[in-house]
Write a protein that holds these residues in place. Structure first.
Motif, short mmCIF file in Angstrom:
data_model
loop_
_atom_site.label_atom_id
_atom_site.label_comp_id
_atom_site.label_asym_id
_atom_site.label_seq_id
_atom_site.Cartn_x
_atom_site.Cartn_y
_atom_site.Cartn_z
N LYS A 154 39.16 -35.33 55.09
CA LYS A 154 39.39 -34.26 54.12
C LYS A 154 39.53 -32.93 54.84
O LYS A 154 38.59 -32.49 55.52
CB LYS A 154 38.22 -34.19 53.14
N THR A 214 40.30 -26.07 53.59
CA THR A 214 41.31 -25.02 53.62
C THR A 214 40.81 -23.80 52.85
O THR A 214 39.79 -23.87 52.17
CB THR A 214 42.61 -25.51 52.94
N SER A 242 40.39 -24.87 49.30
CA SER A 242 39.36 -25.83 48.90
C SER A 242 37.94 -25.43 49.26
O SER A 242 36.99 -25.99 48.71
CB SER A 242 39.66 -27.19 49.53
N ALA A 296 34.10 -26.41 47.59
CA ALA A 296 33.19 -27.20 48.44
C ALA A 296 31.84 -26.50 48.58
O ALA A 296 30.78 -27.14 48.50
CB ALA A 296 33.82 -27.45 49.80
#
Length: 159
Positions: free
Chosen positions: A99, A102, A105, A109
């Motif tokens: 995974k 970025t 993201s 997270a």
């Protein structure tokens, strides 16, 4: 960015399940690998693999990595806070399951990590991540290769 900037891989090595895969890919692409840990661990004896043992202080390995990465670096970690620091420094960041972390993201997270910490503190959640699988290993190899190719297209070079 200088056209001669080499790609380097930084591994948050404590509990990293994909170190052998990193070494194989790095050898194929002729990349330097920094394996950063709080204690000694056996590594292949290759000039392009560098063992970095940091003090046992809290987040010492994370600090060592975050202080050195920039564009052209690839960081392998499952530590979301370290991933956030490295993304802000311009590095590519990949979790051991493949995974990528970025700009798009990392916020979710971090929020999920904080929520899970709160749930565990209240006793409402227990356990950890699901077991590492061959599918995860394959996804990691693909993500690492894609990151290397993206950096090469951006003008970074193999070491």
């Amino acid at each position: 960015m200088s056209e001669a900037t080499p790609i380097a891989i930084y591994v948050d090595a404590d509990a990293c399940p994909v170190k052998p895969e990193i070494y194989k890919v790095a050898e194929r692409h002729r990349l330097h690998v920094f394996v950063v840990a709080n204690s000694f661990m056996a590594l292949p004896r290759e000039p392009w693999i560098e063992r970095v043992i940091v003090s046992g202080g809290f987040d010492a390995a994370d600090d060592w990595i975050a202080e050195r990465v920039a564009r052209g670096a690839i960081v392998i970690t499952s530590d979301i806070a370290l991933a956030d620091r490295c993304i802000k420094a311009g590095a590519e960041v990949i979790g051991p399951t493949g995974k990528p972390f970025t700009d798009a993201s990392i916020g979710m997270a971090l929020a999920t990590r904080d929520m899970m910490e709160d749930l565990r503190a209240m006793g409402a959640a227990s356990g950890g991540p699901k077991p590492f699988s061959p599918k995860d290993r394959s996804a990691f190899l693909q993500a690492l290769d894609l990151a290397i190719q993206r950096l090469k297209r951006a003008g970074f070079i193999a070491g």
